[in-house]
Design a protein around this motif. Structure first.
Motif, short mmCIF file in Angstrom:
data_model
loop_
_atom_site.label_atom_id
_atom_site.label_comp_id
_atom_site.label_asym_id
_atom_site.label_seq_id
_atom_site.Cartn_x
_atom_site.Cartn_y
_atom_site.Cartn_z
N LEU A 563 13.12 7.59 -32.70
CA LEU A 563 13.69 6.30 -33.04
C LEU A 563 14.28 5.68 -31.78
O LEU A 563 14.53 6.37 -30.79
CB LEU A 563 14.76 6.45 -34.12
CG LEU A 563 14.31 7.12 -35.43
CD1 LEU A 563 15.47 7.17 -36.41
CD2 LEU A 563 13.13 6.40 -36.05
N PHE A 564 14.53 4.39 -31.83
CA PHE A 564 15.08 3.68 -30.68
C PHE A 564 16.57 3.44 -30.89
O PHE A 564 17.05 3.39 -32.02
CB PHE A 564 14.35 2.36 -30.47
CG PHE A 564 12.89 2.54 -30.11
CD1 PHE A 564 12.50 2.64 -28.79
CD2 PHE A 564 11.92 2.63 -31.10
CE1 PHE A 564 11.17 2.83 -28.46
CE2 PHE A 564 10.59 2.83 -30.78
CZ PHE A 564 10.22 2.93 -29.45
N ARG A 566 18.66 1.42 -31.56
CA ARG A 566 18.88 0.11 -32.16
C ARG A 566 19.35 0.32 -33.60
O ARG A 566 19.60 1.45 -34.04
CB ARG A 566 17.58 -0.71 -32.12
CG ARG A 566 17.01 -0.80 -30.72
CD ARG A 566 15.59 -1.34 -30.70
NE ARG A 566 14.98 -1.18 -29.37
CZ ARG A 566 13.73 -1.47 -29.08
NH1 ARG A 566 12.93 -1.97 -30.01
NH2 ARG A 566 13.26 -1.28 -27.86
N GLU A 570 16.16 -2.75 -37.26
CA GLU A 570 15.20 -2.94 -36.16
C GLU A 570 14.22 -1.79 -36.06
O GLU A 570 13.05 -1.99 -35.73
CB GLU A 570 15.97 -3.11 -34.85
CG GLU A 570 16.75 -4.40 -34.74
CD GLU A 570 17.57 -4.46 -33.46
OE1 GLU A 570 17.24 -5.27 -32.58
OE2 GLU A 570 18.55 -3.69 -33.36
N ASN A 571 14.68 -0.58 -36.33
CA ASN A 571 13.77 0.57 -36.26
C ASN A 571 12.71 0.52 -37.35
O ASN A 571 11.55 0.84 -37.11
CB ASN A 571 14.57 1.87 -36.36
CG ASN A 571 15.03 2.38 -35.02
OD1 ASN A 571 14.25 2.91 -34.23
ND2 ASN A 571 16.31 2.17 -34.71
N TYR A 574 10.13 -2.15 -36.54
CA TYR A 574 9.66 -2.02 -35.15
C TYR A 574 8.16 -2.32 -35.04
O TYR A 574 7.34 -1.78 -35.78
CB TYR A 574 9.93 -0.61 -34.63
CG TYR A 574 9.50 -0.39 -33.21
CD1 TYR A 574 10.24 -0.88 -32.15
CD2 TYR A 574 8.32 0.29 -32.92
CE1 TYR A 574 9.84 -0.69 -30.85
CE2 TYR A 574 7.91 0.49 -31.61
CZ TYR A 574 8.68 0.00 -30.58
OH TYR A 574 8.26 0.18 -29.30
N GLY A 575 7.82 -3.22 -34.13
CA GLY A 575 6.42 -3.52 -33.82
C GLY A 575 5.75 -4.49 -34.76
O GLY A 575 4.57 -4.80 -34.57
N ASN A 579 8.78 -11.16 -39.34
CA ASN A 579 10.13 -10.70 -39.62
C ASN A 579 10.26 -10.37 -41.10
O ASN A 579 10.26 -11.28 -41.95
CB ASN A 579 11.15 -11.79 -39.25
CG ASN A 579 11.23 -12.00 -37.76
OD1 ASN A 579 11.15 -11.06 -36.98
ND2 ASN A 579 11.35 -13.26 -37.35
N GLU A 608 23.84 1.29 -35.63
CA GLU A 608 23.03 1.81 -34.51
C GLU A 608 22.72 3.29 -34.74
O GLU A 608 23.61 4.06 -35.12
CB GLU A 608 23.78 1.64 -33.19
CG GLU A 608 24.08 0.20 -32.82
CD GLU A 608 22.85 -0.56 -32.40
OE1 GLU A 608 21.94 0.06 -31.82
OE2 GLU A 608 22.79 -1.78 -32.65
N ARG A 628 9.34 3.16 -41.69
CA ARG A 628 8.73 2.34 -40.64
C ARG A 628 7.22 2.27 -40.80
O ARG A 628 6.59 1.25 -40.49
CB ARG A 628 9.10 2.93 -39.27
CG ARG A 628 8.58 2.17 -38.08
CD ARG A 628 9.17 2.71 -36.79
NE ARG A 628 8.85 4.12 -36.56
CZ ARG A 628 9.35 4.85 -35.56
NH1 ARG A 628 10.22 4.29 -34.71
NH2 ARG A 628 9.02 6.11 -35.41
#
Length: 722
Positions: A563-564, A566, A570-571, A574-575, A579, A608, A628
């Protein structure tokens, strides 16, 4: 071929001596009877034209040629311009000096051997310099400092030309102070200073102020352009790295790549931003000073130029040493960065084995290598400074002595000598400064090598095709697929793999560790291409699909998903190219089992997750990664041991997700797992062993085979659970 070229060059030299030397002055003496600049220029230009045609016609030399023959064209030009240029300088010098006789005449080379030889003495170094500068600007990849500058500047080169014009005008204005100082000296000695002193002081002040304003404008425009270059360079290097195939990241450690993208790129941009500006300014200033020195005294200028090779020889050698040392320095820095990144990213492992001191010692060893290279750089720098200082001091003493003799003999005036000494002091300082910054530019070239390797590198496999159909079924076909990783090309991980994944069906892939299960998942994500056979998706090779489209249709979840640093929102999104709404995010989080623990956090989905998701447990990371993947509504879902860390309730949730309400609209699922509860319900089971399918069928079919690999695995797992 080389012998014929040398013979042809010798014949042209002989023709210049026997035919052009006596012939051209004789012809133009009839057309222009008086010995004047017009005749000398006519002879010189004719000589240039004839020799140029000879070089092109006899030797076949063209503008794009390389090597010593390419220097013959500028040599022909220099031979034609040397004598007219020298005569023009003498005319200018006689016009600027306070003499009664005015014009001192021009040199005539028609029958004089010394003048003919002098033209070659002046032309050979001029042609060599001309050819060298031309070859530096020629497009040759990234072989030199000017190639580096040209590539980095890109579209900003237009601003650089404007800056160069401003610098030229600024440097000409700077020449006012030494010029008027010499003139005032002559006027004082001749009691002529009072009438024109004030007027010339005003003129000198105006020129000096104008020079400062132009320099200020040039610096402002240059810094504006360099700011754009700095941002664009970092962006282009990172984009070039991200375009590379997955095998590239196996062969190059992450620390090495990070060092190149950040430290090396920054170092090159700083060198361009600071050092290039200074080098341009001093180079233009040096050329202006040289022109005024020629105007003041040709003889003293020649003495100064004869001493320049002593100032240039060692620094040029040191520049190559700097470049090689900088390459070693960057390699050492990359290795030390890799050690630090490995230790910091695996800090729990380092601590659990109590190896903090060991990692510190390993890092210290890499720093010792850097220290050794630093010592060599310091020694080369000391030698450079010592050589240039001693040479400059000896040159100044020589100029004072010879200039004094010329003043006593009446060859130059006292004011001209004063101006020349001021020019020469500044010129020596300019040369010294250029020699100081030249090795730093060479160091920038050394730092740029890896950067341009990344920028110029073409991925060994295409990242993206062009197919993007409106509808995808999700039919996957492996047709005699073989594969070996790029860093071990001789070791086949998969051998002759043939099977089909059907839409709306769950296919379980099982087998012992190292059998190639995760490699199958990697091929399905187009991270690698098969070394043999074909991998088809809806009848088309996987590489033909558009990169972004493919990964909206194919989603994968691994055993240890990353995971990032963030938020959860957002995770999960992601990509995505759109939206997603909060309702969409919450819906997939509920399906994956992530909603319960996310909603219990103070900030909910805006919390986060920490770097690489290190604030979450393994099961929580898997749940977020599954969400995700699900939000994309993929047509092919790959679960590579993606539920191993989930608790019992969430495993049951995933099981219902996979096997309830299945139909043709459901995704194709490849399930890689050791959990029997998930495998038993699969529509089809593939048993992979040593890169090949040794058994396949349903759970009941495979369990009927008493000596089969699948049954042995099930029995071993059942025994280990008791």
């Amino acid at each position: 071929m080389a012998a014929l070229a040398w013979l042809a060059a010798a014949l042209l030299l002989l023709a210049d001596w026997l035919l052009l030397r006596p012939g051209l002055p004789a012809i133009f003496s009839l057309l222009v009877p008086e010995v004047s600049l017009l005749r000398v220029w006519a002879v010189g230009l004719s000589r240039w034209a004839i020799l140029g045609l000879g070089v092109r016609g006899v030797l076949g030399v063209t503008t794009g040629d390389h090597g010593w023959m390419a220097a013959l064209q500028p040599l022909a030009a220099a031979l034609g311009l040397a004598q007219p240029g020298l005569a023009s300088f003498r005319e200018l010098a006689s016009w600027g000096a306070l003499r009664e006789d005015g014009n001192v005449g021009v040199l005539h080379w028609g029958s004089r051997l010394d003048a003919f030889v002098l033209s070659y003495v002046a032309a050979l170094p001029a042609a060599a310099l001309w050819h060298k500068l031309g070859s530096l600007w020629a497009p040759r990849g990234h072989g030199g400092a000017l190639d580096l500058v040209r590539r980095l500047l890109g579209s900003e080169k237009r601003r650089l030309y404007l800056v160069l014009c401003l610098l030229i005008l600024s440097c000409i204005g700077e020449m006012a102070t030494p010029f008027f100082t010499g003139r005032i000296t002559d006027w004082i000695l001749q009691d002529k200073a009072a009438p024109s002193f004030t007027r010339n002081m005003w003129l000198m002040s105006i020129l000096t102020i104008a020079s400062a304003v132009l320099e200020f404008l040039g610096d402002g425009i240059y810094n504006f352009a360099v700011g754009h270059v700095h941002s664009r360079a970092h962006e282009e290097v990172l984009q070039a790295v991200l375009r590379q195939e997955t095998g590239f990241f196996l062969q190059n450690p992450a620390g090495d790549i990070t060092s190149r993208v950040t430290e090396d790129t920054s170092k090159v941009c700083v060198s361009i931003g600071e050092n290039l500006n200074l080098m341009m300014w001093y180079l233009v200033r040096g050329l202006c000073l040289l022109a005024f020195m020629f105007w003041g005294s040709l003889y003293l200028t020649m003495v100064t130029l004869l001493a320049l090779p002593l100032l240039f020889l060692l620094p040029r050698k040191l520049g190559k040493v700097y470049q090689s040392l900088e390459v070693k320095m960057q390699e050492c820095l990359a290795k030390s960065t890799q050690v630090a990144i490995e230790a910091l990213s695996a800090m729990p492992t380092v601590r659990s084995f109590a190896n903090e001191e060991g990692e510190a010692q390993k890092f210290k060893q890499k720093l010792e290598e850097i220290k050794t290279v630093n010592k060599k750089e310091a020694l080369a720098y000391m030698l450079e400074i010592w050589t240039t200082d001693i040479s400059g001091m000896l040159l100044r003493v020589g100029i004072l002595y010879i200039g004094g003799q010329l003043v006593v003999g009446g060859a130059v005036s006292s004011g001209t000598l004063v101006s020349f000494i001021l020019y020469q002091l500044q010129f020596t300082m300019v040369v010294k400064t250029l020699l100081h910054y030249y090795p730093w530019m060479q160091k920038a070239v050394g730092s740029s090598k890896k950067i341009f390797e990344y920028l110029d590198r073409t991925p060994s496999s295409p990242l993206s095709g062009s197919l993007a159909p409106l509808n995808m079924e999700g039919l996957v076909e492996f047709q005699d697929v073989s594969f070996a990783y790029p860093n071990h090309p001789d070791t086949l991980v998969l051998q002759g793999l043939t099977f089909t994944l059907h839409p709306g069906k769950v296919t379980a892939l099982v087998g012992p560790n190292g059998s190639g299960k995760s490699t199958v998942a990697a091929l399905l994500q187009n991270l690698y291409q098969p070394t043999g056979g074909q991998l088809l998706l809806d009848g088309q090779p996987l590489v033909r699909y558009d990169h972004r489209y493919l990964h909206t249709q194919v989603a994968a979840v691994g055993q240890e998903p990353l995971l990032f640093g963030r938020s959860f929102r957002e995770n999960i999104a992601y990509g995505l190219t759109w939206n997603p709404t909060m309702e969409e995010i919450t819906a997939v989080a509920m399906k994956s089992g992530a909603h319960d623990f996310i909603s219990g956090l103070p900030c909910g989905y805006d919390t986060e997750v920490g770097e690489t998701g290190n604030q979450l447990s393994g099961g929580q990371r898997q749940a977020v990664a599954l969400a995700r993947a699900l939000i994309r509504k993929p047509r092919l879902l790959i679960l590579d041991d993606a539920t191993s860390a989930l608790d019992a309730s969430n495993q049951l949730r995933v099981q219902k997700l996979l096997y309830e309400n299945l139909g043709q609209a459901s995704p194709t699922v490849l399930l890689i797992t050791q959990q029997l509860s998930l495998v038993e319900q699969a529509h089809h089971i593939l048993f992979l062993k040593e890169g090949s399918i040794c058994e396949q069928g349903t759970h009941l079919q495979l369990m009927e085979n008493s000596g089969g690999c699948y049954r042995a695995l099930v029995e071993a797992l059942a025994a280990s659970s008791h």
